[in-house]
Design a protein around this motif. Structure first.
Motif, PDB file in Angstrom:
ATOM      1  N   ARG A  85      -1.991 -49.010   0.519  1.00 41.56           N
ATOM      2  CA  ARG A  85      -1.957 -47.820   1.381  1.00 41.56           C
ATOM      3  C   ARG A  85      -2.180 -46.572   0.547  1.00 41.56           C
ATOM      4  NH1 ARG A  85       0.781 -48.445   6.492  1.00 41.56           N
ATOM      5  NH2 ARG A  85       1.161 -50.644   6.829  1.00 41.56           N
ATOM      6  N   LYS A  86      -2.888 -45.633   1.119  1.00 39.97           N
ATOM      7  CA  LYS A  86      -3.155 -44.370   0.444  1.00 39.97           C
ATOM      8  C   LYS A  86      -2.896 -43.239   1.433  1.00 39.97           C
ATOM      9  CE  LYS A  86      -6.590 -41.852  -2.174  1.00 39.97           C
ATOM     10  NZ  LYS A  86      -7.893 -41.855  -2.787  1.00 39.97           N
ATOM     11  N   THR A  87      -2.128 -42.247   1.004  1.00 40.23           N
ATOM     12  CA  THR A  87      -1.842 -41.097   1.847  1.00 40.23           C
ATOM     13  C   THR A  87      -2.798 -39.969   1.479  1.00 40.23           C
ATOM     14  OG1 THR A  87       0.482 -41.728   1.942  1.00 40.23           O
ATOM     15  CG2 THR A  87      -0.062 -39.474   2.566  1.00 40.23           C
ATOM     16  N   VAL A  88      -3.505 -39.442   2.470  1.00 42.04           N
ATOM     17  CA  VAL A  88      -4.449 -38.343   2.258  1.00 42.04           C
ATOM     18  C   VAL A  88      -4.130 -37.217   3.238  1.00 42.04           C
ATOM     19  CG1 VAL A  88      -6.316 -39.785   1.360  1.00 42.04           C
ATOM     20  CG2 VAL A  88      -6.135 -39.402   3.804  1.00 42.04           C
ATOM     21  N   TYR A  89      -4.538 -36.015   2.854  1.00 42.03           N
ATOM     22  CA  TYR A  89      -4.291 -34.831   3.675  1.00 42.03           C
ATOM     23  C   TYR A  89      -5.617 -34.156   3.993  1.00 42.03           C
ATOM     24  CZ  TYR A  89       0.454 -35.542   2.008  1.00 42.03           C
ATOM     25  OH  TYR A  89       1.672 -36.086   1.727  1.00 42.03           O
ATOM     26  N   ILE A  90      -5.762 -33.706   5.237  1.00 43.03           N
ATOM     27  CA  ILE A  90      -7.009 -33.082   5.676  1.00 43.03           C
ATOM     28  C   ILE A  90      -6.667 -32.044   6.743  1.00 43.03           C
ATOM     29  CG2 ILE A  90      -7.443 -34.853   7.442  1.00 43.03           C
ATOM     30  CD1 ILE A  90     -10.435 -34.703   6.691  1.00 43.03           C
ATOM     31  N   ASP A  91      -7.431 -30.937   6.780  1.00 43.35           N
ATOM     32  CA  ASP A  91      -7.175 -29.943   7.819  1.00 43.35           C
ATOM     33  C   ASP A  91      -7.971 -30.276   9.078  1.00 43.35           C
ATOM     34  OD1 ASP A  91      -9.772 -29.090   7.354  1.00 43.35           O
ATOM     35  OD2 ASP A  91      -9.210 -27.164   6.510  1.00 43.35           O
ATOM     36  N   GLN A  92      -7.779 -29.498  10.114  1.00 45.80           N
ATOM     37  CA  GLN A  92      -8.401 -29.802  11.407  1.00 45.80           C
ATOM     38  C   GLN A  92      -9.911 -29.639  11.408  1.00 45.80           C
ATOM     39  OE1 GLN A  92      -6.681 -27.144  14.227  1.00 45.80           O
ATOM     40  NE2 GLN A  92      -7.050 -25.331  12.964  1.00 45.80           N
ATOM     41  N   TYR A  93     -10.462 -28.990  10.355  1.00 49.48           N
ATOM     42  CA  TYR A  93     -11.901 -28.790  10.264  1.00 49.48           C
ATOM     43  C   TYR A  93     -12.589 -29.836   9.393  1.00 49.48           C
ATOM     44  CZ  TYR A  93     -10.269 -24.348  12.063  1.00 49.48           C
ATOM     45  OH  TYR A  93      -9.649 -23.391  12.818  1.00 49.48           O
ATOM     46  N   GLY A  94     -11.833 -30.785   8.867  1.00 50.78           N
ATOM     47  CA  GLY A  94     -12.413 -31.846   8.055  1.00 50.78           C
ATOM     48  C   GLY A  94     -12.460 -31.552   6.574  1.00 50.78           C
ATOM     49  N   ASN A  95     -11.705 -30.544   6.109  1.00 52.81           N
ATOM     50  CA  ASN A  95     -11.643 -30.211   4.687  1.00 52.81           C
ATOM     51  C   ASN A  95     -10.457 -30.936   4.047  1.00 52.81           C
ATOM     52  OD1 ASN A  95     -13.786 -28.321   4.957  1.00 52.81           O
ATOM     53  ND2 ASN A  95     -12.322 -26.859   5.802  1.00 52.81           N
TER      54      ASN A  95
END
Length: 100
Positions: A85-95
């Motif tokens: 499993r890998k935790t990633v973070y992204i904003d609502q615009y895909g950045n």
């Protein structure tokens, strides 16, 4: 005379100990305020730019969980092909967002 010296050192130790405890409590209080709170959401609530970026970066992975905070940022738990499993973070615009 020895009793007076012992009494002075005892009072001094108690005073310094009580002031040190209040300082450490303040530091712990500030740390808890800084953390972001993510709420679990359904995968259907992801925005189209987020879905596109997930498919580009992780084409063979599955979405294990999706979370969102008040700022519109997503925390995604990706299940890779190897099973890790890998935790990633992204904003609502895909950045993509780098968080540690």
């Amino acid at each position: 005379m020895k009793n007076y010296a012992l009494l002075v050192f005892l009072i001094l130790g108690i005073t310094l100990n009580s002031s040190a405890m209040t300082g450490s409590n303040l530091i712990a209080e500030e740390i808890t305020i800084i953390t972001d709170e993510y709420v679990k959401i359904k995968s259907s609530e992801l925005t189209p730019p987020v879905i596109e970026e997930i498919l580009k970066q992780y084409p063979t992975s599955k979405l294990g969980g999706a979370f969102k905070n008040d700022k519109g940022e997503f925390k995604l738990i990706m299940v890779l092909k190897s099973g890790t499993r890998k935790t990633v973070y992204i904003d609502q615009y895909g950045n993509w967002i780098n968080k540690r």
